[in-house]
Design a protein around this motif. Structure first.
Motif, short mmCIF file in Angstrom:
data_model
loop_
_atom_site.label_atom_id
_atom_site.label_comp_id
_atom_site.label_asym_id
_atom_site.label_seq_id
_atom_site.Cartn_x
_atom_site.Cartn_y
_atom_site.Cartn_z
N CYS A 114 43.14 47.87 47.85
CA CYS A 114 44.34 48.46 47.54
C CYS A 114 45.11 47.96 46.77
CB CYS A 114 45.21 48.98 48.88
SG CYS A 114 44.34 50.44 49.55
N THR A 115 44.80 46.54 46.51
CA THR A 115 45.65 45.92 45.35
C THR A 115 44.86 45.10 44.43
OG1 THR A 115 45.99 44.20 47.23
CG2 THR A 115 48.04 45.73 46.87
N LEU A 116 44.52 45.62 43.46
CA LEU A 116 43.39 44.98 42.38
C LEU A 116 44.10 43.52 41.96
CD1 LEU A 116 40.95 44.94 40.60
CD2 LEU A 116 42.24 46.18 39.14
N GLY A 117 45.24 43.64 41.02
CA GLY A 117 45.82 42.26 40.71
C GLY A 117 45.08 42.00 39.84
N LEU A 138 42.32 49.65 43.66
CA LEU A 138 43.55 50.28 43.27
C LEU A 138 44.44 49.46 42.68
CD1 LEU A 138 44.27 52.66 46.39
CD2 LEU A 138 42.56 52.90 44.47
N GLU A 139 45.03 49.88 41.45
CA GLU A 139 46.35 49.12 41.03
C GLU A 139 47.25 50.18 40.60
OE1 GLU A 139 47.14 45.66 40.41
OE2 GLU A 139 49.02 46.65 39.72
N SER A 140 48.55 50.09 41.00
CA SER A 140 49.74 50.93 40.61
C SER A 140 50.22 50.89 39.19
CB SER A 140 50.68 50.86 41.68
OG SER A 140 51.41 49.62 41.85
N ASN A 141 50.05 49.50 38.76
CA ASN A 141 50.76 49.21 37.30
C ASN A 141 49.74 49.55 36.16
OD1 ASN A 141 51.16 47.64 34.92
ND2 ASN A 141 53.27 47.68 35.81
N ILE A 144 48.66 46.70 34.16
CA ILE A 144 47.44 45.62 34.94
C ILE A 144 46.37 46.34 34.98
CG2 ILE A 144 47.34 44.23 37.02
CD1 ILE A 144 50.25 44.15 37.20
N TYR A 192 41.65 46.57 52.49
CA TYR A 192 42.53 45.46 51.98
C TYR A 192 43.49 45.67 51.27
CZ TYR A 192 43.07 40.74 50.01
OH TYR A 192 43.45 39.35 49.76
N PRO A 195 49.71 42.50 49.23
CA PRO A 195 50.93 42.92 48.42
C PRO A 195 51.54 41.61 47.72
CG PRO A 195 51.16 43.04 50.55
CD PRO A 195 49.77 42.73 50.32
N MET A 207 49.55 34.02 38.40
CA MET A 207 50.41 35.02 39.12
C MET A 207 51.67 35.20 38.30
SD MET A 207 49.49 36.76 41.65
CE MET A 207 47.81 37.00 42.28
N LEU A 210 51.41 38.14 35.92
CA LEU A 210 51.11 39.19 36.71
C LEU A 210 52.40 39.69 37.51
CD1 LEU A 210 48.63 40.85 37.64
CD2 LEU A 210 49.21 39.93 39.99
N ALA A 214 54.08 43.26 38.16
CA ALA A 214 53.46 43.83 39.17
C ALA A 214 54.41 44.62 40.11
CB ALA A 214 53.00 42.71 40.11
N ASP A 215 53.89 45.62 40.94
CA ASP A 215 54.39 46.36 41.81
C ASP A 215 54.93 45.73 42.98
OD1 ASP A 215 55.15 48.18 43.86
OD2 ASP A 215 53.80 49.81 43.33
C1 LIG Z 1 49.24 39.75 44.66
S1 LIG Z 1 48.59 40.82 43.59
C2 LIG Z 1 46.86 41.04 44.26
C3 LIG Z 1 46.02 40.02 43.96
C4 LIG Z 1 44.61 40.15 44.16
N1 LIG Z 1 44.14 40.11 45.57
C5 LIG Z 1 43.75 39.15 43.23
O1 LIG Z 1 42.88 38.82 43.74
O2 LIG Z 1 44.16 38.80 42.08
C6 LIG Z 1 49.00 42.56 43.98
C7 LIG Z 1 48.82 43.55 42.99
O3 LIG Z 1 48.78 44.76 43.75
C8 LIG Z 1 49.48 45.50 43.00
N2 LIG Z 1 50.12 46.63 43.90
C9 LIG Z 1 51.42 46.51 44.72
N3 LIG Z 1 51.56 47.39 45.49
C10 LIG Z 1 50.77 48.28 45.14
C11 LIG Z 1 50.49 49.81 45.71
N4 LIG Z 1 51.19 50.08 46.65
N5 LIG Z 1 49.18 50.50 45.29
C12 LIG Z 1 48.61 50.06 44.21
N6 LIG Z 1 48.97 48.50 43.73
C13 LIG Z 1 49.63 47.89 44.21
C14 LIG Z 1 50.52 44.92 42.10
O4 LIG Z 1 50.89 45.43 41.09
C15 LIG Z 1 49.85 43.69 41.87
O5 LIG Z 1 49.16 43.88 40.70
#
Ligand SMILES: C[S@@+](CC[C@H](N)C(=O)[O-])C[C@H]1O[C@@H](n2cnc3c(N)ncnc32)[C@H](O)[C@@H]1O
Length: 269
Positions: A114-117, A138-141, A144, A192, A195, A207, A210, A214-215
């Motif tokens: 759920c949090t691609l980053g 999934l990535e909300s921004n 990114i 997974y 956040p 990071m 990012l 990031a959200d």
């Molecule tokens: C800590 S990073 C994830 C890092 C990732 N696991 C990696 O291997 O690089 C968190 C990411 O999730 C996104 N994010 C946060 N909340 C979210 C949500 N509710 N839905 C989708 N993406 C979200 C953020 O914008 C950010 O890019």
């Protein structure tokens, strides 16, 4: 056009001259601008600072060597597999990986990340579940999502296994809760969440770029409840070791490296 975080204004362009990548860069900038509904700006001889000033843009998506780089005042975000290479090597050597163990991944599983980053975790997941498995990320921004989805689809992997694992990941620009609400019950094996930490570990230079976009929202109980409905086997969240988030959201099992500053909260379903 404002996109991404509240108030982020973006444009797409190319490098000044791309030699053999010129046409690919032009096409990529045009495609990205259309997809994100932002201006596609001819680069000419302007510096990125000049373009930012002329268009009042906070972020510039630059098509460079056929892949995207996002340039902001805080730094550059571009696709880079990070530690994925080493982690895949550890898996091949039978040394395991803490995320793979926490998710309980085996070949053929269907993962929703759920949090691609940066995409590094998604690459490891994709490698672990193999050709018969599937990873949806999934990535909300939107910025990114665009940069990392483009890298996963077009950058060259460090080796064939990584390359193939990258190409198999399906990226959606979507908020996790919004996506989960419409997902069918028991439609994937594991879910997974990674956040942004409530309190950051100031260690990772990648990071920081990012982090600017990031959200930053914390996960909600509703998001976890939906994840429990949609996943068949496990819901996992990464956080700082000892984070109050594990208790607040009901993660009863904690896994990960004994001496690591991060940990994985695991819910077995
Ligand atoms: C800590 S990073 C994830 C890092 C990732 N696991 C990696 O291997 O690089 C968190 C990411 O999730 C996104 N994010 C946060 N909340 C979210 C949500 N509710 N839905 C989708 N993406 C979200 C953020 O914008 C950010 O890019």
């Amino acid at each position: 056009m404002r996109t991404g975080k509240e108030g982020i204004r973006a444009i797409a362009t190319t490098v000044r001259r791309g030699q053999r990548y010129t046409e690919a860069n032009r096409a990529l900038a045009a495609r990205t601008a259309k997809q994100l509904d932002i201006p596609n700006v001819p680069r000419g001889n302007d510096s990125l600072e000049e373009l930012r000033a002329a268009y009042g843009a906070d972020a510039v998506l630059v098509a460079r060597r056929g892949v995207l780089t996002l340039v902001t005042a805080e730094g550059e975000l571009f696709f880079h597999p990070g530690m994925a290479h080493l982690r895949m090597k550890n898996l091949l050597l039978g040394h395991g990986d803490h995320l793979v163990s926490a998710l309980g991944l085996v070949e053929g599983m269907n993962v929703l990340d759920c949090t691609l980053g940066t995409g590094a975790d998604a690459i490891v997941e994709s490698f672990a579940v193999g050709e018969q498995g599937a990873v949806t990320a999934l990535e909300s921004n939107p910025l990114i999502a665009a940069v990392i989805a483009d890298g996963l689809a077009h950058a060259t992997g460090d080796n064939y296994e990584m390359h193939a694992a990258m190409r198999r990941i399906v990226v959606h620009h979507a908020d996790a809760l919004t996506f989960l609400r419409t997902a069918e019950t028991d439609s994937c094996d594991v879910i997974y969440f990674d956040p942004m930490f409530r309190r950051p570990l100031h260690e990772s230079a990648g990071m920081n770029a990012l982090r600017a976009l990031a959200d930053m929202r914390a996960l909600t109980e509703e998001t976890i409840a939906e994840a429990r409905r949609v996943a068949r086997c496990r819901v996992v969240m990464k956080e700082r070791r000892g984070s109050a988030e594990f208790d607040r959201l009901g993660f009863d099992t904690i896994m990960g490296g004994k001496y690591s500053r991060i940990a994985y909260g695991v819910m077995k379903l």
